[in-house]
Design a protein around this motif. Structure first.
Motif, PDB file in Angstrom:
ATOM      1  N   MET A 165       0.945  -1.113  -0.112  1.00 36.58           N
ATOM      2  CA  MET A 165      -0.177  -0.064  -0.074  1.00 36.58           C
ATOM      3  C   MET A 165       0.882   1.184   0.058  1.00 36.58           C
ATOM      4  SD  MET A 165      -2.833   1.399   2.692  1.00 36.58           S
ATOM      5  CE  MET A 165      -3.867  -0.207   2.650  1.00 36.58           C
ATOM      6  N   GLY A 166       0.543   2.246  -0.807  1.00 35.31           N
ATOM      7  CA  GLY A 166       1.512   3.309  -1.100  1.00 35.31           C
ATOM      8  C   GLY A 166       0.966   4.190   0.058  1.00 35.31           C
ATOM      9  N   LEU A 167       1.791   5.457   0.299  1.00 32.20           N
ATOM     10  CA  LEU A 167       1.528   6.582   1.140  1.00 32.20           C
ATOM     11  C   LEU A 167       0.054   7.228   1.084  1.00 32.20           C
ATOM     12  CD1 LEU A 167       2.626   8.177   3.250  1.00 32.20           C
ATOM     13  CD2 LEU A 167       3.547   9.803   1.706  1.00 32.20           C
ATOM     14  N   ARG A 168      -0.130   7.407  -0.187  1.00 34.56           N
ATOM     15  CA  ARG A 168      -1.515   8.134  -0.371  1.00 34.56           C
ATOM     16  C   ARG A 168      -2.832   7.078   0.184  1.00 34.56           C
ATOM     17  NH1 ARG A 168      -3.421  12.393  -0.173  1.00 34.56           N
ATOM     18  NH2 ARG A 168      -5.363  12.352  -0.602  1.00 34.56           N
ATOM     19  N   GLU A 169      -2.574   5.927  -0.299  1.00 31.79           N
ATOM     20  CA  GLU A 169      -3.682   4.868   0.049  1.00 31.79           C
ATOM     21  C   GLU A 169      -3.576   4.652   1.657  1.00 31.79           C
ATOM     22  OE1 GLU A 169      -1.313   4.017  -2.344  1.00 31.79           O
ATOM     23  OE2 GLU A 169      -2.597   4.168  -4.078  1.00 31.79           O
ATOM     24  N   THR A 170      -2.440   4.886   2.266  1.00 31.75           N
ATOM     25  CA  THR A 170      -2.377   4.782   3.931  1.00 31.75           C
ATOM     26  C   THR A 170      -3.200   5.828   4.204  1.00 31.75           C
ATOM     27  OG1 THR A 170      -0.281   3.686   3.518  1.00 31.75           O
ATOM     28  CG2 THR A 170      -0.875   4.643   5.919  1.00 31.75           C
ATOM     29  N   LEU A 171      -2.940   7.183   4.029  1.00 27.75           N
ATOM     30  CA  LEU A 171      -3.564   8.510   4.447  1.00 27.75           C
ATOM     31  C   LEU A 171      -4.941   8.286   4.036  1.00 27.75           C
ATOM     32  CD1 LEU A 171      -0.676  10.979   3.397  1.00 27.75           C
ATOM     33  CD2 LEU A 171      -1.176  10.333   5.574  1.00 27.75           C
ATOM     34  N   ASP A 172      -5.276   7.825   2.977  1.00 28.04           N
ATOM     35  CA  ASP A 172      -6.607   7.831   2.616  1.00 28.04           C
ATOM     36  C   ASP A 172      -7.663   6.839   3.717  1.00 28.04           C
ATOM     37  OD1 ASP A 172      -6.386   9.701   0.522  1.00 28.04           O
ATOM     38  OD2 ASP A 172      -6.613   8.051  -1.291  1.00 28.04           O
ATOM     39  N   THR A 173      -7.000   5.756   4.056  1.00 27.09           N
ATOM     40  CA  THR A 173      -7.363   4.843   4.934  1.00 27.09           C
ATOM     41  C   THR A 173      -7.324   5.548   6.291  1.00 27.09           C
ATOM     42  OG1 THR A 173      -6.666   2.958   3.703  1.00 27.09           O
ATOM     43  CG2 THR A 173      -7.153   2.462   5.927  1.00 27.09           C
ATOM     44  N   LEU A 174      -6.492   6.016   6.562  1.00 27.34           N
ATOM     45  CA  LEU A 174      -6.487   6.627   7.961  1.00 27.34           C
ATOM     46  C   LEU A 174      -7.526   7.670   8.260  1.00 27.34           C
ATOM     47  CD1 LEU A 174      -2.442   7.158   8.723  1.00 27.34           C
ATOM     48  CD2 LEU A 174      -4.322   5.460   9.656  1.00 27.34           C
ATOM     49  N   SER A 175      -7.930   8.477   7.150  1.00 34.19           N
ATOM     50  CA  SER A 175      -8.775   9.697   7.248  1.00 34.19           C
ATOM     51  C   SER A 175     -10.208   8.935   7.274  1.00 34.19           C
ATOM     52  CB  SER A 175      -8.679  10.371   6.242  1.00 34.19           C
ATOM     53  OG  SER A 175      -8.928   9.779   4.925  1.00 34.19           O
ATOM     54  N   LEU A 176     -10.432   7.851   7.186  1.00 39.11           N
ATOM     55  CA  LEU A 176     -11.829   7.154   7.006  1.00 39.11           C
ATOM     56  C   LEU A 176     -12.284   6.734   8.535  1.00 39.11           C
ATOM     57  CD1 LEU A 176     -11.715   4.691   3.966  1.00 39.11           C
ATOM     58  CD2 LEU A 176     -12.730   6.940   4.154  1.00 39.11           C
ATOM     59  N   ASP A 177     -13.359   6.678   8.964  1.00 40.40           N
ATOM     60  CA  ASP A 177     -14.028   6.197  10.063  1.00 40.40           C
ATOM     61  C   ASP A 177     -14.355   4.698  10.155  1.00 40.40           C
ATOM     62  OD1 ASP A 177     -16.624   5.617   9.309  1.00 40.40           O
ATOM     63  OD2 ASP A 177     -17.319   7.610  10.013  1.00 40.40           O
ATOM     64  N   GLN A 178     -14.381   4.005  11.095  1.00 40.88           N
ATOM     65  CA  GLN A 178     -14.445   2.581  11.287  1.00 40.88           C
ATOM     66  C   GLN A 178     -15.582   1.990  10.516  1.00 40.88           C
ATOM     67  OE1 GLN A 178     -12.260   0.749  12.695  1.00 40.88           O
ATOM     68  NE2 GLN A 178     -13.303  -1.227  12.059  1.00 40.88           N
ATOM     69  N   SER A 179     -16.743   2.759  10.486  1.00 40.40           N
ATOM     70  CA  SER A 179     -17.904   2.500   9.626  1.00 40.40           C
ATOM     71  C   SER A 179     -17.727   2.445   8.100  1.00 40.40           C
ATOM     72  CB  SER A 179     -19.130   2.900   9.991  1.00 40.40           C
ATOM     73  OG  SER A 179     -19.233   4.458   9.595  1.00 40.40           O
ATOM     74  N   GLU A 180     -16.889   3.472   7.638  1.00 38.11           N
ATOM     75  CA  GLU A 180     -16.751   3.607   6.395  1.00 38.11           C
ATOM     76  C   GLU A 180     -15.601   2.600   5.912  1.00 38.11           C
ATOM     77  OE1 GLU A 180     -15.244   7.508   6.375  1.00 38.11           O
ATOM     78  OE2 GLU A 180     -16.779   8.116   5.013  1.00 38.11           O
ATOM     79  N   LEU A 181     -14.643   2.104   6.869  1.00 43.96           N
ATOM     80  CA  LEU A 181     -13.617   0.893   6.434  1.00 43.96           C
ATOM     81  C   LEU A 181     -14.227  -0.343   6.475  1.00 43.96           C
ATOM     82  CD1 LEU A 181     -10.914   1.880   8.876  1.00 43.96           C
ATOM     83  CD2 LEU A 181     -10.672   2.054   6.305  1.00 43.96           C
ATOM     84  N   GLU A 182     -15.213  -0.689   7.396  1.00 47.75           N
ATOM     85  CA  GLU A 182     -15.981  -1.772   7.396  1.00 47.75           C
ATOM     86  C   GLU A 182     -16.910  -1.989   6.246  1.00 47.75           C
ATOM     87  OE1 GLU A 182     -18.123  -1.983  11.062  1.00 47.75           O
ATOM     88  OE2 GLU A 182     -16.420  -2.148  12.087  1.00 47.75           O
ATOM     89  N   ALA A 183     -17.428  -0.935   5.580  1.00 53.97           N
ATOM     90  CA  ALA A 183     -18.285  -0.849   4.426  1.00 53.97           C
ATOM     91  C   ALA A 183     -17.533  -1.282   3.304  1.00 53.97           C
ATOM     92  CB  ALA A 183     -18.931   0.323   4.229  1.00 53.97           C
ATOM     93  N   GLN A 184     -16.252  -0.650   3.145  1.00 56.34           N
ATOM     94  CA  GLN A 184     -15.500  -1.039   1.921  1.00 56.34           C
ATOM     95  C   GLN A 184     -14.998  -2.415   2.088  1.00 56.34           C
ATOM     96  OE1 GLN A 184     -12.202   1.759   2.171  1.00 56.34           O
ATOM     97  NE2 GLN A 184     -13.144   3.682   1.458  1.00 56.34           N
ATOM     98  N   GLU A 185     -14.616  -2.765   3.323  1.00 52.73           N
ATOM     99  CA  GLU A 185     -14.371  -4.316   3.536  1.00 52.73           C
ATOM    100  C   GLU A 185     -15.299  -5.162   2.956  1.00 52.73           C
ATOM    101  OE1 GLU A 185     -13.112  -6.796   7.113  1.00 52.73           O
ATOM    102  OE2 GLU A 185     -11.777  -5.246   6.973  1.00 52.73           O
ATOM    103  N   VAL A 186     -16.555  -5.183   3.551  1.00 48.44           N
ATOM    104  CA  VAL A 186     -17.841  -5.887   2.948  1.00 48.44           C
ATOM    105  C   VAL A 186     -17.788  -5.715   1.553  1.00 48.44           C
ATOM    106  CG1 VAL A 186     -20.119  -6.187   3.256  1.00 48.44           C
ATOM    107  CG2 VAL A 186     -18.755  -5.677   5.326  1.00 48.44           C
ATOM    108  N   ALA A 187     -17.967  -4.575   1.047  1.00 52.78           N
ATOM    109  CA  ALA A 187     -17.984  -4.280  -0.337  1.00 52.78           C
ATOM    110  C   ALA A 187     -16.909  -5.216  -1.471  1.00 52.78           C
ATOM    111  CB  ALA A 187     -18.105  -2.673  -0.711  1.00 52.78           C
ATOM    112  N   ALA A 188     -15.923  -5.393  -1.069  1.00 49.82           N
ATOM    113  CA  ALA A 188     -14.861  -6.036  -1.546  1.00 49.82           C
ATOM    114  C   ALA A 188     -15.173  -7.411  -1.537  1.00 49.82           C
ATOM    115  CB  ALA A 188     -13.453  -5.603  -1.032  1.00 49.82           C
ATOM    116  N   GLU A 189     -15.632  -7.850  -0.300  1.00 54.59           N
ATOM    117  CA  GLU A 189     -15.846  -9.350  -0.042  1.00 54.59           C
ATOM    118  C   GLU A 189     -16.929  -9.659  -1.003  1.00 54.59           C
ATOM    119  OE1 GLU A 189     -14.509 -12.033   1.785  1.00 54.59           O
ATOM    120  OE2 GLU A 189     -12.939 -10.465   2.289  1.00 54.59           O
ATOM    121  N   CYS A 190     -18.098  -8.745  -1.268  1.00 53.29           N
ATOM    122  CA  CYS A 190     -19.202  -9.240  -1.788  1.00 53.29           C
ATOM    123  C   CYS A 190     -19.125  -9.060  -3.378  1.00 53.29           C
ATOM    124  CB  CYS A 190     -20.416  -8.219  -1.163  1.00 53.29           C
ATOM    125  SG  CYS A 190     -20.583  -8.720   0.500  1.00 53.29           S
ATOM    126  N   ALA A 191     -18.194  -8.235  -3.731  1.00 54.84           N
ATOM    127  CA  ALA A 191     -17.854  -8.018  -5.288  1.00 54.84           C
ATOM    128  C   ALA A 191     -17.748  -9.617  -6.051  1.00 54.84           C
ATOM    129  CB  ALA A 191     -16.824  -7.122  -5.501  1.00 54.84           C
TER     130      ALA A 191
END
Length: 120
Positions: free
Chosen positions: A1-27
């Protein structure tokens, strides 16, 4: 993961991270994201059971499920059933059926279903 992706991830709250994780699993190939469901479309959708409701015994049998894929929720209704063995909160499913709108919510009645191993 690059610096940009790491910074983007840190700026998300827990519910947004979980939603992204579920969306990736369900695709899954051939499946439509819930946010993209349109009325009258015949679709396949994959997600995890968010909640289950059963009508009281005095009413006609009806099993209601909310399916969540990280992008949204679709209501799923099986008429004439009070339970389906193996379907409960956390169950990972692929459903096939026609999308309708009921009280402004995306709904699929009596879909075909496939239980998938594991859960999101």
């Amino acid at each position: 993961m690059g610096l940009r992706e790491t910074l983007d991830t840190l700026s998300l709250d827990q519910s947004e991270l979980e939603a992204q994780e579920v969306a990736a699993e369900c695709a899954r190939p051939g499946c439509t994201r819930i946010v993209d469901l349109t009325p009258r479309a015949q679709v396949s959708v994959t997600g995890t059971v968010h909640s289950v409701a059963v009508l009281p015994a005095g009413q006609a049998p009806e099993l209601r499920v909310e399916l969540y894929d990280g992008t949204g929720i679709v209501d799923v209704v099986w008429l004439g059933r009070r339970a389906i063995e193996g379907i409960g909160p956390g169950t990972y499913l692929t459903l096939t059926g026609r999308v309708t709108m009921v009280d402004g919510r995306r709904t699929i009645f009596n879909p075909g279903y496939e239980m998938l191993p594991g859960h999101v």
